[in-house]
Design an enzyme around this catalytic site. Structure first.
Site, short mmCIF file in Angstrom:
data_model
loop_
_atom_site.label_atom_id
_atom_site.label_comp_id
_atom_site.label_asym_id
_atom_site.label_seq_id
_atom_site.Cartn_x
_atom_site.Cartn_y
_atom_site.Cartn_z
N SER A 64 -1.93 -0.81 11.55
CA SER A 64 -0.89 -0.81 10.54
C SER A 64 0.24 0.19 10.85
O SER A 64 1.26 0.20 10.14
CB SER A 64 -1.49 -0.47 9.17
N LYS A 68 4.84 7.55 9.19
CA LYS A 68 4.47 6.25 8.62
C LYS A 68 4.74 6.26 7.11
O LYS A 68 4.49 7.26 6.43
CB LYS A 68 3.00 5.99 8.90
N SER A 120 -5.69 1.46 13.43
CA SER A 120 -4.28 1.37 13.05
C SER A 120 -3.35 2.36 13.74
O SER A 120 -2.14 2.24 13.63
CB SER A 120 -4.14 1.53 11.54
#
Length: 473
Positions: free
Chosen positions: A156, A81, A180
């Site tokens: 996210s 990420k 997330s």
């Protein structure tokens, strides 16, 4: 490497490399080709450097030829990420306020993945400063779900989930302060683990995990199989000085017999936020599969979940808004619509005072104790991951069982366990009427990731093989 190999587990890819059935360079080239072909549709990767990937793969191949001792991930391609430091790659966390920021060194978890032999493909998209349950920002735009491009991959860690589900990456790392990791895993039909804070070091993550946020925010693995989750977890877990919650908890082996001696509780909904009928079916399927295998499974819903939901917002929303405000102040015109929306919610409430934050912290400890005492009888829980499957881009409310479910309420099933600091995994267990994947959540007591993963693995085994999205399979 044929197209079907893109959907092999990281464990199997590494095993084939060790057997010399395929070379790390072949694997890397095949994944780079797939990224080139599918990323324009998905917008999962935001920084992939093919020459750097191939250089890592060649080094992995040389290690095999030298007869070096190989790590468990040797040659397996993984992604990270874009809020986690990967040396030489962008670490922008989706915000123009960090546009062009290049990480100088690897986060400890990335260094551990490299030491285990992983080939780092690049970094993946995230909403601005990670404050949304969908992935869209002004730097790169939105990430699409590989099951339906008109829907979000979640957030996210939506870029991670989309990349893994589509076979662009064999596995990777996300972060989770309010679902997330788990919500994108649920939306994209993969597995994800939110560990106990401190079990995997959050050092090198931006925004930095500190203050009251350290109680709820974590980093963790995402993959197509539970075995890959376990392998990634074991590689990344361990003490690091930079994580305020870090603890010297050794990885343990848990046998199925231990789980069989436990009571497993399950619940279809929380009595407040309804879930779709297919979500209820997925939870019941998970409970039935375990029951049919001889596990002790009973209907049970802890008391105190609504209190946990309200208190979670005191940390994620009110305190999180205060932590971000110095960075955002004066830059309002540069913020994405999603972050402006989040800021609107947080600015609608007064900032914490010392007294209000202390009250929230004491309340958190009280409800945590209350639920832990109940979990002495049920040390494992199975429940929904979210109220709905992947939603269409831009949607903000849904009609579920005749009741309107609003954006912030749909993910409360994840948020409780951030507030409480419990480990929780998501495993695909069904589909909606539209053919969208539905995951269930397996929750354990703090520092019991091994138990959570063992139950998750059993569910996966009984469920049957993982299915790829038709769009990209």
């Amino acid at each position: 490497m044929t197209s079907k190999h893109h959907l092999l587990s990281a464990r199997e890819i590494a095993a084939q490399i060790r057997r010399k059935a395929v070379s790390p360079v072949e694997v890397a080239r095949a994944h780079l080709d797939r990224i080139e072909r599918l990323n324009p549709k998905l917008n999962a990767f935001v920084d992939c450097q093919p020459e750097a990937v191939l250089a890592q793969a060649r080094d992995a191949e040389k290690a095999i030829l030298r007869g070096d001792e190989l790590g468990p991930l040797h040659g397996a391609p993984v992604s990270i990420k874009s809020s986690i430091d990967v040396a030489g790659h962008l670490c922008e966390a989706g915000t123009r306020l960090r546009a062009g920021h290049i990480a100088a060194e690897d986060a400890p978890l990335v260094a551990r993945l490299r030491a285990a032999g992983a080939v780092i493909l690049g970094v993946t998209n995230a909403p601005e400063l990670l404050m949304a349950w969908e992935t869209d920002n002004l730097l790169y735009g939105r990430t699409n779900n590989p099951w339906d491009l008109t829907r979000t991959a979640g957030g996210s860690s939506g870029g991670e989930a989309a990349a893994i589900a589509a076979g662009l990456s064999a596995g990777g790392v996300g972060s989770d302060g309010g679902g997330s990791i788990r919500e994108p895993a649920h939306f994209c039909g993969i597995c994800g683990l939110k560990p106990t804070p401190g079990r995997i070091p959050s050092t090198g993550h931006f925004p930095k995990s500190g203050g009251p946020f350290v109680l709820i925010g974590v980093v963790g693995p995402m993959a197509r199989t539970v075995e890959d989750l376990r392998m990634l977890f074991e590689v990344m877990a361990g003490w690091d000085d930079g994580d305020p919650c870090s603890a010297p908890v050794e990885v343990r082996e848990v046998h199925e017999e231990v789980i069989r001696s436990m009571n497993i509780g399950f619940f279809e909904d929380d009595g407040r936020t309804p879930v779709t009928k297919e979500t209820k079916s997925a939870v019941n399927r998970a409970a039935s599969l375990l029951l049919s295998c001889g596990f002790h499974v009973e209907s049970f819903r802890p008391e105190g979940l609504e209190q946990a939901r309200r208190l979670w917002w005191e940390f994620f929303g009110r305190a999180g808004g205060m932590i971000l405000e110095p960075l955002l102040r004066g830059h309002e015109s540069e913020l994405s619509p999603l972050l402006r929306e989040f800021r609107g919610w947080t600015n609608a409430e007064p900032p914490h005072t010392g007294e209000s934050l202390l009250a929230a912290w004491l309340g958190r400890d009280e409800v945590r104790e209350k639920i832990l005492l109940q979990m002495r009888k049920y040390p494992v829980l199975i429940c929904p991951a979210a109220a709905i499957p992947a939603f269409r881009h831009g949607e903000r409310e849904w009609l579920v069982e005749g009741k309107t479910v609003k954006y912030l309420d749909a993910w409360s099933y994840c948020e409780w366990f951030n507030l409480l600091g419990f480990p929780a995994a998501v495993v695909p267990m069904g589909y909606s009427d539209e053919g969208l994947p539905i995951g269930v959540q397996i929750v354990g007591r703090p520092w019991q990731e091994e138990i959570v993963l063992e139950v998750a693995a059993k569910l996966e085994e009984e469920r049957g093989p993982w299915a790829a999205p038709q769009l990209v399979g």
